[in-house]
Design a protein around this motif. Structure first.
Motif, PDB file in Angstrom:
ATOM      1  N   GLU A   1      10.919   1.424  13.334  1.00 11.43           N
ATOM      2  CA  GLU A   1       9.911   2.117  14.353  1.00 11.43           C
ATOM      3  C   GLU A   1       8.837   1.205  14.553  1.00 11.43           C
ATOM      4  O   GLU A   1       8.554   0.519  13.431  1.00 11.43           O
TER       5      GLU A   1
ATOM      6  N   VAL B   1       0.657   6.302   9.484  1.00 15.49           N
ATOM      7  CA  VAL B   1       2.095   6.246   9.354  1.00 15.49           C
ATOM      8  C   VAL B   1       2.471   6.154   8.121  1.00 15.49           C
ATOM      9  O   VAL B   1       3.746   6.380   7.711  1.00 15.49           O
TER      10      VAL B   1
ATOM     11  N   GLU C   1       9.863   3.940   1.908  1.00 13.49           N
ATOM     12  CA  GLU C   1       9.369   3.421   3.045  1.00 13.49           C
ATOM     13  C   GLU C   1       8.727   2.216   3.036  1.00 13.49           C
ATOM     14  O   GLU C   1       7.506   2.065   2.249  1.00 13.49           O
TER      15      GLU C   1
ATOM     16  N   VAL D   1       5.881  -0.107   5.024  1.00 10.73           N
ATOM     17  CA  VAL D   1       5.086  -0.209   6.324  1.00 10.73           C
ATOM     18  C   VAL D   1       4.675  -1.752   6.412  1.00 10.73           C
ATOM     19  O   VAL D   1       4.052  -2.079   5.471  1.00 10.73           O
TER      20      VAL D   1
ATOM     21  N   GLU E   1      13.684   3.389   4.984  1.00  2.63           N
ATOM     22  CA  GLU E   1      12.831   3.340   6.209  1.00  2.63           C
ATOM     23  C   GLU E   1      12.030   2.044   6.195  1.00  2.63           C
ATOM     24  O   GLU E   1      11.363   1.831   5.500  1.00  2.63           O
TER      25      GLU E   1
ATOM     26  N   HIS F   1       8.863   0.710   8.970  1.00  5.25           N
ATOM     27  CA  HIS F   1       7.958   0.744  10.015  1.00  5.25           C
ATOM     28  C   HIS F   1       7.051  -0.393  10.430  1.00  5.25           C
ATOM     29  O   HIS F   1       6.360  -0.991   9.545  1.00  5.25           O
TER      30      HIS F   1
END
Lengths: 735, 168
Positions: free
Chosen positions: B21, B37, B105, B107, B161, B163
């Motif tokens: 993303e 986020v 996750e 970022v 994930e 981002h």
């Protein structure tokens, strides 16, 4: 190979086909499709391949110098380099490092080089617990099995197999079922092991001499954890992994994932210049910030020779060292797709290139175990991102195995096959297949008696028992009148004012057995205004070459040049019917003949339908041939070497121009490849490889099935029950 | 000639193919964007640019226990490759490597100016960088992944994930 050992080999292959074949087929074919798609998207694919090859050629050429440079750099960086002569030497060093660190546990990311030296077993004996952290490798460690693939070691296991294994071994609260559940279970288990590790071990895909940077190509992230968490890192790598600079990594980074698993790029390309500047993560001290204090890391690079420096001196094995272990040669290989690395592999390496590795590292005995599974189809050469001529390496190794082989049949074979290699004794089976031309001459001269005999039960039994010719294969029918004799005897029909003049090469099959396709070729060419001669010429030497009888093949090559050169001198083009023979002229003869002889023949030789295509492009009318109305459907299977030479399209274009609706097969291979499928030990494998092709041809539901190569037509005949003609027979104006 | 905006679009498209993303923001609004986020608990590595900072809830200097517990890790990328949607994560004494690797996750913060069009440019940069500093870096493309258990699963060992927050 005796009939008992052939039977044992056949049984082993059947067992693997039954137990592992389906998983291997699904996975390798998936990778292979991915490769086709991914490289198609890459504009500069060929340029990158050339660049990659040039870097490897240069690096292997300058290897001793680069090893020195790398050693110096790493030591300046604060690491240690140990150059190990062999596996035992490497293992002792690794065990010493572990002992000095009082290490109880070593976590390891995937590395074929560490499989090669069997470091796990050695450390285990020294009391160090070794845990594989790559998910596939860990599955095998739990199952106590060996890898069956260079990149995806557990490729032979289905999800269900792995679920059964984990549920049985670990007895989880809820039985594991999905890929997601299995992966997360492994992730948790392995994280716990990594946290407790004292030492991390990795391989290295590449090592840049100038900066001491190693590249690790991975997707899971375990290599990163292996390097980051413990404060001691041992990397084991073959000496051939050294390249000059970080910038040189670029073509490999773009090629390796695409070539191997069909990913444009793998999730992580780790570029570590150890000892790395990242703090170690000490889970024994969970509350102290990792960034506190000095970064005190230890790094050891164990560079392993284990036969590689001798391979570098060996003109025929040297190219093996260019291998970047991407596994494209395995994935694209029809035999590998069916049976996997447990049959098509040695002690460590598997697939096409494994013969070179195992011959260089383990010796000819190990390579001999599976070398025959390379049929020389050459599909792997275009798949290889560094363009290694893998079939040639296999041929050379086969030749060397022949020289050391002894099956006790010499007294019999010398009489049967007088032109056997000097001083050598390939097995009886190899010698008979390698001298097929002698049999073909005899069979033709004694036809039809030879054909009755060949089909009789006692002869079938004898051929199977003594030579390993499978009884389930129908033997070719010899023709009393050869193509050369027919061409000599017929009335002069040469076009009065020929546009072009050709010498049609009478290969052994066309001349003695498949005479009709030769006659069709002559008629088609003449109808297009070409003057055709059919000179007597020996076979190209393909059968002896594929049995590893290089001297015999060379003698054939010289005979071919002698027969064809007068025609070339008179300005004739050479037209070849059998695609594998054109491949001989184009590439293999480069190794067998003087450069000038090779070039002259290669430059003026054409595949038959390629030539017809050229004639039509230059004003020839398709109406001279047997044309269709656009409704007739043709299912066409191109020969593997024909596709490697990018010649499939010509046949398709000619059919289309002549009004046929064409579909083509896209399977890698028909499963025959010369004598391979006739050998009783490989019959089941050959049929298994052929099944996807048979499926495609059936699905095409065409009016005609046609195929270019003799071996393909034999195999399709056995698969479909009707032997398909050569394309030229469909286009024959005399049809 | 590719413009800066074309390069960004290409990067966004390629990274998007791996399920990454993207959020584009300014240096000023960066802390707020990151905050929107992340999922806590969170750990971070300091951003190496003067005008960019992490929001208050992101602690740096994590302990092993904090790394283990974190759901999100925030760290900087030095470079990105438009053609492949890759980010270049340098291993730093500040713990950028474990922060980008342990939590589920990741970022990743990068500057739009640092997106280069292709691997060739990226490797010229890496070559120069490594020659000067002997550094280490990960060329990361999408989340961690494996197909070893029968079908593609994200998050074999690394983040599930990713981002990307791109500072214009």
């Amino acid at each position: 190979m005796s009939s008992e050992s052939r039977a044992a080999k056949a049984a082993q292959i059947r067992h693997l086909l039954d137990t592992e074949g389906d998983a291997v087929a699904t996975n390798t074919r998936g990778f292979n499709r991915g490769r086709y798609d991914s490289v198609a998207d890459l504009e500069e694919y060929q340029g990158l391949k050339d660049e990659a090859r040039a870097i490897k050629e240069d690096a292997i050429e300058r290897l001793p110098e680069l090893i020195d440079e790398l050693t110096e750099t790493i030591e300046e960086n604060g690491g240690t380099v140990y150059i190990a002569d062999d596996a035992a030497d490497a293992n002792e060093y690794v065990a010493e490092v572990c002992a000095e660190r009082d290490a109880d546990r070593l976590v390891k990311s995937k590395s074929m080089t560490s499989e090669e030296i069997e470091v796990n077993e050695h450390l285990d004996r020294e009391g160090v617990d070794v845990v594989e952290t790559d998910l596939g490798e860990w599955v095998l460690q739990v199952a106590e099995e060996a890898p069956s693939h260079i990149v995806a070691p557990a490729i032979h296991k289905s999800r269900q197999d792995i679920a059964d294994l984990f549920n049985e071994r670990f007895d989880p609260d809820e039985p594991l079922e999905t890929a997601e559940e299995l992966t997360m279970f492994a992730r948790e288990k392995l994280l716990a092991r990594i946290k407790e590790a004292d030492v991390g071990m990795t391989g290295a895909n590449f090592l840049a001499a100038e900066t001491g940077t190693m590249a690790l190509v991975t997707s899971e992230g375990n290599a990163r954890k292996t390097v980051t968490v413990p404060d001691t890192h041992i990397a084991v790598a073959g000496v051939e992994k050294v390249i000059p600079t970080v910038e040189d990594l670029r073509p490999f980074v773009e090629l390796i994932g695409r070539s191997g698993t069909g990913q444009d790029i793998t999730s992580y390309i780790s570029l570590f210049t150890p000892p790395i500047d990242s703090p170690a993560v000490d889970f024994d001290d969970p509350d102290t910030p990792i960034t506190d204090g000095e970064i005190d890391r230890e790094f050891h690079l164990v560079l392993i020779d284990n036969g590689r420096l001798s391979m570098r001196e060996d003109d025929d094995l040297r190219e093996t060292l260019y291998c970047i272990r991407c596994s494209a040669c395995s994935n694209t290989c029809a035999n590998f797709q069916s049976v996997g690395g447990h049959a098509f592999g040695g002690e460590t390496y598997s697939g096409g290139i494994a013969t070179g590795w195992e011959a260089g590292i383990e010796g000819l005995d190990t390579a001999a175990e599976f070398n025959d599974l390379c049929t020389g189809c050459s599909r792997c050469v275009e798949a290889c991102p560094v363009g290694i001529d893998i079939p040639w390496i296999n041929t050379v190794v086969r030749d060397r195995i022949n020289e050391t082989g002894d099956d006790g049949f010499d007294f019999l074979v010398d009489g049967l096959t007088p032109d056997a290699e000097d001083e050598s004794s390939p097995t009886l089976q190899k010698r008979v297949f390698g001298n097929f031309e002698t049999l073909a001459k005899l069979g033709s001269a004694t036809a039809p008696v030879s054909n009755w005999l060949g089909r009789s039960r006692p002869v079938g039994w004898l051929l199977e028992e003594s030579l390993g010719v499978d009884r389930r294969r129908e033997l070719p029918a010899f023709r009393r009148e050869t193509l050369v004799e027919w061409a000599d005897r017929r009335d002069e029909t040469t076009p009065a004012d020929p546009e072009r003049r050709v010498a049609l090469y009478p290969d052994v099959y066309t001349n003695y057995m498949l005479v009709e396709r030769g006659k069709a070729a002559v008629r088609a060419l003449e109808a297009l205004g070409v003057a055709v001669e059919v000179p007597a010429a020996p076979g190209t030497g393909r059968p002896p070459l594929s049995q590893g009888m290089i001297d015999t093949a060379r003698a054939k090559a010289e005979g071919v040049v002698e027969a064809l050169e007068p025609h070339l001198e008179q300005g004739r083009d050479v037209v070849v019917i059998e695609p594998s023979d054109l491949a001989m002229f184009a590439t293999d003869y480069e190794r067998l003949l003087e450069p000038e002889s090779h070039r002259r023949l290669a430059d003026h030789s054409y595949e038959l339908l390629e030539y017809v295509y050229g004639l039509l492009e230059n004003g020839g009318s398709p109406d001279a041939l047997s044309v269709a109305d656009g409704e007739e459907r043709v299912a066409y299977h191109s020969h593997c070497q024909q596709r490697t030479m990018s010649l499939e399209a010509h046949t398709v274009a000619v059919f289309e121009e002549c009004g046929y609706d064409v579909t083509t097969s896209d399977v890698e291979c028909c499963g025959m490849a010369g004598s391979f499928g006739y050998k009783t030990q490989y019959y089941d494998l050959s049929m298994d490889v052929g099944e996807p092709l048979a499926g495609q041809l059936r699905d095409a539901d065409a009016d005609h099935v046609v195929a270019s190569g003799t071996s393909c037509t034999d195999q399709i005949g056995d698969l479909l029950g009707v032997e398909p003609p050569h394309p030229i027979e469909l286009l024959d104006p005399g049809r | 000639m590719m413009t800066r905006s074309d390069t960004y679009d290409r990067f966004a498209e390629s990274a998007g193919e791996y399920g990454v993303e993207l959020t584009r923001t300014t240096a000023e609004s960066l802390p707020g964007t990151i905050e929107s986020v992340i999922t806590t608990p969170v750990v971070g590595a300091p951003l190496p640019w003067d005008d960019c900072s992490l929001p208050e809830p992101v602690p740096t200097d994590p302990s092993p226990a904090e790394l283990d517990a974190a759901v999100t890790g925030v760290s900087a990328a030095s470079l990105a490759v438009a053609d492949y949607g890759s980010v270049v994560l340098e291993a730093t004494p500040g713990g950028g490597e474990p922060v980008s690797l342990f939590p589920d996750e990741h970022v990743v913060v990068l500057r739009e100016d640092d997106i280069v069009p292709d691997m060739e440019t990226a490797f010229e940069w890496l070559d120069e960088q490594f020659r000067d500093t002997g550094g280490s870096a990960i060329v990361a493309t999408g989340p961690s992944a494996t197909a070893d258990m029968g079908s593609l699963v994200k998050g074999a060992h690394g983040p599930k994930e990713v981002h990307a927050v791109v500072v214009t």
